[in-house]
Design a protein around this motif. Structure first.
Motif, PDB file in Angstrom:
ATOM      1  N   ARG A   4       0.849  -1.186   0.000  1.00 43.25           N
ATOM      2  CA  ARG A   4       0.000   0.000   0.000  1.00 43.25           C
ATOM      3  C   ARG A   4       0.886   1.238   0.000  1.00 43.25           C
ATOM      4  O   ARG A   4       1.866   1.314   0.731  1.00 43.25           O
ATOM      5  CB  ARG A   4      -0.907   0.013   1.222  1.00 43.25           C
ATOM      6  N   LEU A   5       0.532   2.170  -0.858  1.00 50.59           N
ATOM      7  CA  LEU A   5       1.294   3.405  -0.947  1.00 50.59           C
ATOM      8  C   LEU A   5       0.588   4.503  -0.169  1.00 50.59           C
ATOM      9  O   LEU A   5      -0.639   4.596  -0.179  1.00 50.59           O
ATOM     10  CB  LEU A   5       1.438   3.846  -2.404  1.00 50.59           C
ATOM     11  N   SER A   6       1.391   5.305   0.469  1.00 55.39           N
ATOM     12  CA  SER A   6       0.810   6.430   1.186  1.00 55.39           C
ATOM     13  C   SER A   6       0.400   7.513   0.185  1.00 55.39           C
ATOM     14  O   SER A   6       0.763   7.475  -0.993  1.00 55.39           O
ATOM     15  CB  SER A   6       1.816   7.006   2.181  1.00 55.39           C
ATOM     16  N   GLN A   9       3.465   9.139  -1.285  1.00 54.70           N
ATOM     17  CA  GLN A   9       4.138   8.312  -2.285  1.00 54.70           C
ATOM     18  C   GLN A   9       3.359   8.295  -3.598  1.00 54.70           C
ATOM     19  O   GLN A   9       3.944   8.347  -4.681  1.00 54.70           O
ATOM     20  CB  GLN A   9       4.313   6.886  -1.763  1.00 54.70           C
ATOM     21  N   THR A  10       2.052   8.244  -3.508  1.00 51.46           N
ATOM     22  CA  THR A  10       1.212   8.269  -4.705  1.00 51.46           C
ATOM     23  C   THR A  10       1.371   9.590  -5.435  1.00 51.46           C
ATOM     24  O   THR A  10       1.486   9.624  -6.661  1.00 51.46           O
ATOM     25  CB  THR A  10      -0.265   8.058  -4.330  1.00 51.46           C
ATOM     26  N   LEU A  13       4.695   9.616  -7.181  1.00 54.55           N
ATOM     27  CA  LEU A  13       4.647   8.754  -8.354  1.00 54.55           C
ATOM     28  C   LEU A  13       3.930   9.451  -9.504  1.00 54.55           C
ATOM     29  O   LEU A  13       4.387   9.403 -10.651  1.00 54.55           O
ATOM     30  CB  LEU A  13       3.955   7.433  -8.007  1.00 54.55           C
TER      31      LEU A  13
END
Length: 59
Positions: A4-6, A9-10, A13
């Motif tokens: 799971r990305l925080s 982080q999303t 990205l």
């Protein structure tokens, strides 16, 4: 395996993807400009303005 990305982080990205897309677009535009320049040069070199101005007729 679940990763799971925080939100941070999303967001990073997405920014990276946008930067890569812009970079690819810039490269494509530079290649297109170079292609257009080469076509224009080829057209300019094929033009002979002195030809076709006069017609020789014999009767």
């Amino acid at each position: 395996m679940d990763i799971r990305l925080s939100s941070y982080q999303t967001q990073n990205l997405m920014s990276l993807r946008q930067a890569l897309n812009i970079s690819v677009l810039q490269k494509s535009m530079k290649q297109d400009a170079a292609s257009v320049e080469s076509v224009i040069k080829a057209m300019e070199s094929s033009v002979a303005p002195h030809k076709g101005q006069n017609i020789d007729l014999k009767i």
